[in-house]
Design an enzyme around this catalytic site. Sequence first.
Site, PDB file in Angstrom:
ATOM      1  N   GLY A  11       0.851  -1.206   0.000  1.00 32.17           N
ATOM      2  CA  GLY A  11       0.000   0.000   0.000  1.00 32.17           C
ATOM      3  C   GLY A  11       0.876   1.241   0.000  1.00 32.17           C
ATOM      4  N   ARG A  78       0.689  -4.711  -5.277  1.00 32.20           N
ATOM      5  CA  ARG A  78       1.076  -5.993  -4.711  1.00 32.20           C
ATOM      6  C   ARG A  78       1.389  -6.891  -5.882  1.00 32.20           C
ATOM      7  NH1 ARG A  78      -2.953  -3.454  -1.222  1.00 32.20           N
ATOM      8  NH2 ARG A  78      -1.790  -3.056   0.680  1.00 32.20           N
ATOM      9  N   GLY A 108       6.323  -2.338   3.310  1.00 26.00           N
ATOM     10  CA  GLY A 108       6.114  -2.914   4.634  1.00 26.00           C
ATOM     11  C   GLY A 108       6.785  -4.276   4.772  1.00 26.00           C
ATOM     12  N   SER A 111       6.975  -6.507   1.639  1.00 26.35           N
ATOM     13  CA  SER A 111       7.965  -6.011   0.676  1.00 26.35           C
ATOM     14  C   SER A 111       9.378  -6.333   1.153  1.00 26.35           C
ATOM     15  CB  SER A 111       7.818  -4.493   0.518  1.00 26.35           C
ATOM     16  OG  SER A 111       6.481  -4.173   0.189  1.00 26.35           O
ATOM     17  N   THR A 131       4.694   2.297   5.367  1.00 24.47           N
ATOM     18  CA  THR A 131       3.337   1.781   5.573  1.00 24.47           C
ATOM     19  C   THR A 131       2.653   2.631   6.635  1.00 24.47           C
ATOM     20  OG1 THR A 131       2.002  -0.025   6.480  1.00 24.47           O
ATOM     21  CG2 THR A 131       4.305  -0.023   7.111  1.00 24.47           C
ATOM     22  N   ASP A 133       0.486   1.558   8.549  1.00 28.63           N
ATOM     23  CA  ASP A 133      -0.010   0.689   9.617  1.00 28.63           C
ATOM     24  C   ASP A 133       0.834   0.699  10.892  1.00 28.63           C
ATOM     25  OD1 ASP A 133      -1.900   0.024   7.740  1.00 28.63           O
ATOM     26  OD2 ASP A 133      -0.990  -1.896   7.205  1.00 28.63           O
ATOM     27  N   ARG A 177      -4.866  -2.501   9.014  1.00 28.20           N
ATOM     28  CA  ARG A 177      -4.852  -3.952   8.773  1.00 28.20           C
ATOM     29  C   ARG A 177      -4.946  -4.707  10.099  1.00 28.20           C
ATOM     30  NH1 ARG A 177      -1.022  -6.698   4.205  1.00 28.20           N
ATOM     31  NH2 ARG A 177      -1.490  -4.768   3.135  1.00 28.20           N
ATOM     32  N   GLY A 191      -9.195  12.279  22.485  1.00 29.54           N
ATOM     33  CA  GLY A 191      -9.958  12.086  23.722  1.00 29.54           C
ATOM     34  C   GLY A 191     -11.181  11.214  23.493  1.00 29.54           C
ATOM     35  N   GLU A 193     -13.671   8.236  23.763  1.00 26.50           N
ATOM     36  CA  GLU A 193     -13.991   7.548  25.010  1.00 26.50           C
ATOM     37  C   GLU A 193     -13.766   6.042  24.930  1.00 26.50           C
ATOM     38  OE1 GLU A 193     -15.709   9.865  23.531  1.00 26.50           O
ATOM     39  OE2 GLU A 193     -16.124  11.425  24.989  1.00 26.50           O
ATOM     40  N   GLU A 228      -9.788  -1.171  11.668  1.00 25.01           N
ATOM     41  CA  GLU A 228     -10.477  -2.011  10.669  1.00 25.01           C
ATOM     42  C   GLU A 228     -10.311  -3.510  10.949  1.00 25.01           C
ATOM     43  OE1 GLU A 228      -8.891  -1.529   6.708  1.00 25.01           O
ATOM     44  OE2 GLU A 228      -6.835  -1.852   7.379  1.00 25.01           O
ATOM     45  N   GLN A 283      -6.692   8.484   4.535  1.00 21.05           N
ATOM     46  CA  GLN A 283      -5.539   8.308   5.430  1.00 21.05           C
ATOM     47  C   GLN A 283      -4.255   8.050   4.656  1.00 21.05           C
ATOM     48  OE1 GLN A 283      -6.829   5.355   8.766  1.00 21.05           O
ATOM     49  NE2 GLN A 283      -8.422   5.394   7.231  1.00 21.05           N
TER      50      GLN A 283
HETATM   51  P1  ADP Z   1       3.542  -4.623   2.679  1.00 19.17           P
HETATM   52  O1  ADP Z   1       4.870  -4.564   2.048  1.00 19.17           O
HETATM   53  O2  ADP Z   1       2.915  -3.277   2.861  1.00 19.17           O
HETATM   54  O3  ADP Z   1       3.535  -5.480   3.929  1.00 19.17           O
HETATM   55  P2  ADP Z   1       2.295  -6.833   1.263  1.00 19.17           P
HETATM   56  O4  ADP Z   1       2.331  -7.750   2.449  1.00 19.17           O
HETATM   57  O5  ADP Z   1       1.069  -6.801   0.437  1.00 19.17           O
HETATM   58  O6  ADP Z   1       2.545  -5.313   1.649  1.00 19.17           O
HETATM   59  O7  ADP Z   1       3.547  -7.217   0.354  1.00 19.17           O
HETATM   60  C1  ADP Z   1       3.872  -6.466  -0.781  1.00 19.17           C
HETATM   61  C2  ADP Z   1       4.502  -7.342  -1.806  1.00 19.17           C
HETATM   62  O8  ADP Z   1       5.746  -7.857  -1.311  1.00 19.17           O
HETATM   63  C3  ADP Z   1       3.720  -8.571  -2.195  1.00 19.17           C
HETATM   64  O9  ADP Z   1       2.684  -8.302  -3.115  1.00 19.17           O
HETATM   65  C4  ADP Z   1       4.811  -9.402  -2.839  1.00 19.17           C
HETATM   66  O10 ADP Z   1       5.123  -8.917  -4.131  1.00 19.17           O
HETATM   67  C5  ADP Z   1       6.002  -9.120  -1.911  1.00 19.17           C
HETATM   68  N1  ADP Z   1       6.108 -10.157  -0.895  1.00 19.17           N
HETATM   69  C6  ADP Z   1       5.341 -10.310   0.212  1.00 19.17           C
HETATM   70  N2  ADP Z   1       5.691 -11.407   0.908  1.00 19.17           N
HETATM   71  C7  ADP Z   1       6.704 -11.978   0.221  1.00 19.17           C
HETATM   72  C8  ADP Z   1       7.489 -13.180   0.396  1.00 19.17           C
HETATM   73  N3  ADP Z   1       7.325 -13.989   1.436  1.00 19.17           N
HETATM   74  N4  ADP Z   1       8.440 -13.446  -0.528  1.00 19.17           N
HETATM   75  C9  ADP Z   1       8.629 -12.637  -1.593  1.00 19.17           C
HETATM   76  N5  ADP Z   1       7.914 -11.513  -1.817  1.00 19.17           N
HETATM   77  C10 ADP Z   1       6.971 -11.176  -0.943  1.00 19.17           C
HETATM   78  O1  F6P Z   2      -1.205  -1.578   4.494  1.00 17.79           O
HETATM   79  C1  F6P Z   2      -1.792  -0.336   4.266  1.00 17.79           C
HETATM   80  C2  F6P Z   2      -3.279  -0.471   4.120  1.00 17.79           C
HETATM   81  O2  F6P Z   2      -3.834   0.804   3.879  1.00 17.79           O
HETATM   82  C3  F6P Z   2      -3.986  -1.130   5.306  1.00 17.79           C
HETATM   83  O3  F6P Z   2      -4.187  -0.234   6.371  1.00 17.79           O
HETATM   84  C4  F6P Z   2      -5.260  -1.613   4.650  1.00 17.79           C
HETATM   85  O4  F6P Z   2      -5.775  -2.728   5.305  1.00 17.79           O
HETATM   86  C5  F6P Z   2      -4.795  -2.011   3.292  1.00 17.79           C
HETATM   87  O5  F6P Z   2      -3.593  -1.301   3.022  1.00 17.79           O
HETATM   88  C6  F6P Z   2      -5.801  -1.702   2.200  1.00 17.79           C
HETATM   89  O6  F6P Z   2      -5.307  -2.184   1.019  1.00 17.79           O
HETATM   90  P1  F6P Z   2      -5.967  -1.916  -0.412  1.00 17.79           P
HETATM   91  O7  F6P Z   2      -5.303  -0.709  -0.966  1.00 17.79           O
HETATM   92  O8  F6P Z   2      -5.625  -3.126  -1.169  1.00 17.79           O
HETATM   93  O9  F6P Z   2      -7.419  -1.727  -0.201  1.00 17.79           O
END
Ligand code: ADP
Ligand code: F6P
Length: 349
Positions: A11, A78, A108, A111, A131, A133, A177, A191, A193, A228, A283
């Site tokens: 993202g 992704r 993140g 990646s 990220t 998150d 996430r 603030g 609640e 979320e 956001q």
């Molecule tokens: P973020 O980097 O924000 O955590 P994702 O978890 O969607 O987002 O991962 C982004 C991209 O990183 C994935 O679409 C993929 O291309 C690559 N990636 C994620 N996990 C792996 C993995 N275990 N091995 C290789 N590439 C990965």
């Molecule tokens: O990882 C960033 C984020 O914005 C999360 O907070 C959310 O769950 C997700 O990406 C949303 O992803 P998408 O752009 O695929 O809807």
Amino acid sequence: MRKIGVLTSGGDSPGMNAAIMSIARSASLYGMPLVGIKRGYNGLLRKSTNLRDDVMEMVLDTVLDIADQPGTYLRTARCREFLDPVWQAVAVKTLHDLEIDGLVVIGGDGSFQGAMRLCELGIPCIGIPGTIDNDLAYTEMTLGFETAVQVCTEAVRSIRATSRSHDRPAVIEVMGRHCGDIALKTACATGAEIVVVPEVPWSVEEVAARLNKQIAKGNTRASIVVAEGCWESMAPFDMYTFLTSRGKQCFEGEPISAPRFASILKRMCGMAEVRATVIGYTQRGAEPVAKDSAFAFEAGNLAVRLLRDGISNQVIGVHQGKVFYMPIEKALQAKREFRRDLYDLVNTL
Ligand code: ADP
Ligand code: F6P
């Protein structure tokens, strides 16, 4: 090392462009040609017939203009294929063909896993945490988190103003996430609640009881900030029976959501209305706040210096307020500590 590449993956997050700008300026200063890879790891998989659709020359003048802009100039995506070693080999070949000696990956934890694979295959990589998150345990900051919290804070403040006028509680859903940090920090900043997060098991009845307490105190416009991902830690609740038996249409098997949660609370707490707002992509698409941009500036330069000096397989982060780096693998093993003390404070104060 001479030529390097940069990509953004996962993202997008506010501050990614500021990091790209810093990387471009640093590469130019150290005489290292820079190539931009488009749409995360997709740009390395030769999916396009024309290579220009996958990679871009980084023209310093153009890049200088993007630093304050939200989003990512390189696009992001992704890329499921990249989980497969066959496609990882294609990526390595592309990097060799482009004569790219090292890569900066802004994204993140997913990646960073990808960057680690590339390192194992002989491509030096440096990761910059991008990220909203804030779900990377090894670092105190990720690009975009502070901005996302600022956006949510402004939104919740506005919602609280209209809630006050109408004596109407509000459910406000924020992103993150599986991580409740945006919700928690926003709740503290406004603030609010009540806060509900994926890290702490909770039940609808328990939140209704908290809200009832507020109403009994005369606070008829309490804010309930929900992450979320909070539905994953919710105790089972028969929403269908609860709503339909009270004359509200609901479909069997329908998943709970912020509007549905508001609907339930309205009925459990006997309020005329409980409204829901999902803050959503505003956001992610906001102009970065100074703290995110300043981190991006420093991280971008450090990433290029590390590659220039032959140091790789590292991620950049912030520890005790200072920018630092550590091995990717170790960073990904760090365990997140949720601020339970703050969570309890919001829900009891
Ligand atoms: P973020 O980097 O924000 O955590 P994702 O978890 O969607 O987002 O991962 C982004 C991209 O990183 C994935 O679409 C993929 O291309 C690559 N990636 C994620 N996990 C792996 C993995 N275990 N091995 C290789 N590439 C990965
Ligand atoms: O990882 C960033 C984020 O914005 C999360 O907070 C959310 O769950 C997700 O990406 C949303 O992803 P998408 O752009 O695929 O809807």
